[in-house]
Motif scaffolding. Sequence first.
Motif, PDB file in Angstrom:
ATOM      1  N   TYR A 111       3.934  -8.814  10.714  1.00 24.95           N
ATOM      2  CA  TYR A 111       3.533  -9.812  11.701  1.00 24.95           C
ATOM      3  C   TYR A 111       3.274  -9.401  13.236  1.00 24.95           C
ATOM      4  O   TYR A 111       3.893  -8.422  13.704  1.00 24.95           O
ATOM      5  N   GLY A 112       2.063  -9.971  13.460  1.00 25.23           N
ATOM      6  CA  GLY A 112       1.723  -9.243  14.880  1.00 25.23           C
ATOM      7  C   GLY A 112       0.264  -8.413  14.890  1.00 25.23           C
ATOM      8  O   GLY A 112      -0.230  -8.643  14.037  1.00 25.23           O
ATOM      9  N   ASP A 113       0.124  -7.899  16.132  1.00 33.63           N
ATOM     10  CA  ASP A 113      -1.161  -7.282  16.289  1.00 33.63           C
ATOM     11  C   ASP A 113      -0.964  -5.875  15.770  1.00 33.63           C
ATOM     12  O   ASP A 113      -0.536  -5.042  16.587  1.00 33.63           O
ATOM     13  N   LEU A 114      -1.669  -5.342  14.753  1.00 35.23           N
ATOM     14  CA  LEU A 114      -1.498  -4.162  14.041  1.00 35.23           C
ATOM     15  C   LEU A 114      -2.807  -3.254  14.619  1.00 35.23           C
ATOM     16  O   LEU A 114      -3.712  -3.831  14.532  1.00 35.23           O
ATOM     17  N   SER A 115      -2.217  -2.062  14.812  1.00 35.76           N
ATOM     18  CA  SER A 115      -3.323  -1.226  15.083  1.00 35.76           C
ATOM     19  C   SER A 115      -4.283  -0.885  13.791  1.00 35.76           C
ATOM     20  O   SER A 115      -3.709  -1.102  12.627  1.00 35.76           O
ATOM     21  N   SER A 116      -5.444  -0.402  14.098  1.00 40.16           N
ATOM     22  CA  SER A 116      -6.128   0.100  13.035  1.00 40.16           C
ATOM     23  C   SER A 116      -5.475   1.144  12.088  1.00 40.16           C
ATOM     24  O   SER A 116      -5.644   1.192  10.765  1.00 40.16           O
ATOM     25  N   ASP A 117      -4.703   2.196  12.698  1.00 41.63           N
ATOM     26  CA  ASP A 117      -4.115   3.146  12.178  1.00 41.63           C
ATOM     27  C   ASP A 117      -2.911   2.620  11.079  1.00 41.63           C
ATOM     28  O   ASP A 117      -2.999   3.042   9.921  1.00 41.63           O
ATOM     29  N   LEU A 118      -2.359   1.626  11.532  1.00 42.51           N
ATOM     30  CA  LEU A 118      -1.514   1.119  10.861  1.00 42.51           C
ATOM     31  C   LEU A 118      -1.920   0.134   9.784  1.00 42.51           C
ATOM     32  O   LEU A 118      -1.250   0.299   8.649  1.00 42.51           O
ATOM     33  N   ARG A 119      -3.028  -0.478  10.024  1.00 46.27           N
ATOM     34  CA  ARG A 119      -3.671  -1.263   8.944  1.00 46.27           C
ATOM     35  C   ARG A 119      -4.046  -0.228   7.793  1.00 46.27           C
ATOM     36  O   ARG A 119      -3.837  -0.557   6.584  1.00 46.27           O
ATOM     37  N   LEU A 120      -4.449   0.924   8.039  1.00 44.13           N
ATOM     38  CA  LEU A 120      -5.011   1.928   7.045  1.00 44.13           C
ATOM     39  C   LEU A 120      -3.603   2.369   6.406  1.00 44.13           C
ATOM     40  O   LEU A 120      -3.792   2.580   5.361  1.00 44.13           O
ATOM     41  N   ALA A 121      -2.524   2.517   7.165  1.00 40.50           N
ATOM     42  CA  ALA A 121      -1.192   3.208   6.397  1.00 40.50           C
ATOM     43  C   ALA A 121      -0.743   2.107   5.353  1.00 40.50           C
ATOM     44  O   ALA A 121      -0.070   2.792   4.635  1.00 40.50           O
ATOM     45  N   ILE A 122      -1.019   1.148   5.678  1.00 35.73           N
ATOM     46  CA  ILE A 122      -0.130  -0.005   5.009  1.00 35.73           C
ATOM     47  C   ILE A 122      -1.042  -0.495   3.807  1.00 35.73           C
ATOM     48  O   ILE A 122      -0.667  -1.173   2.777  1.00 35.73           O
TER      49      ILE A 122
END
Length: 90
Positions: free
Chosen positions: A65-76
């Motif tokens: 939930y929330g505004d995820l960084s592009s790095d976090l989006r790749l990691a998940i």
Amino acid sequence: QCMLIVKEKEKANTLQYDWFNNEDETEFVIRETYANSDAVLAHMGNVGELLGKMSAISDLSVEFYGDLSSDLRLAIAPFNAKVYSLFQGL
């Protein structure tokens, strides 16, 4: 083990880290809240091996939930996580 890691290494950027279980302890829900995407990435690095073990013996369902960084989006991405952006709130 995860709880110990969070207490020892991540306390400053972990706002919530609570484990809940149903009556017969066959289902668990973990509610985690972090200061930012970098804190989530650090957590994933710290508990990555344990997450792998948990996913091998359970059906993990992951939501962010929330505004995820592009790095976090790749990691998940491998987790097939659901991502929800804030619509409105206080």
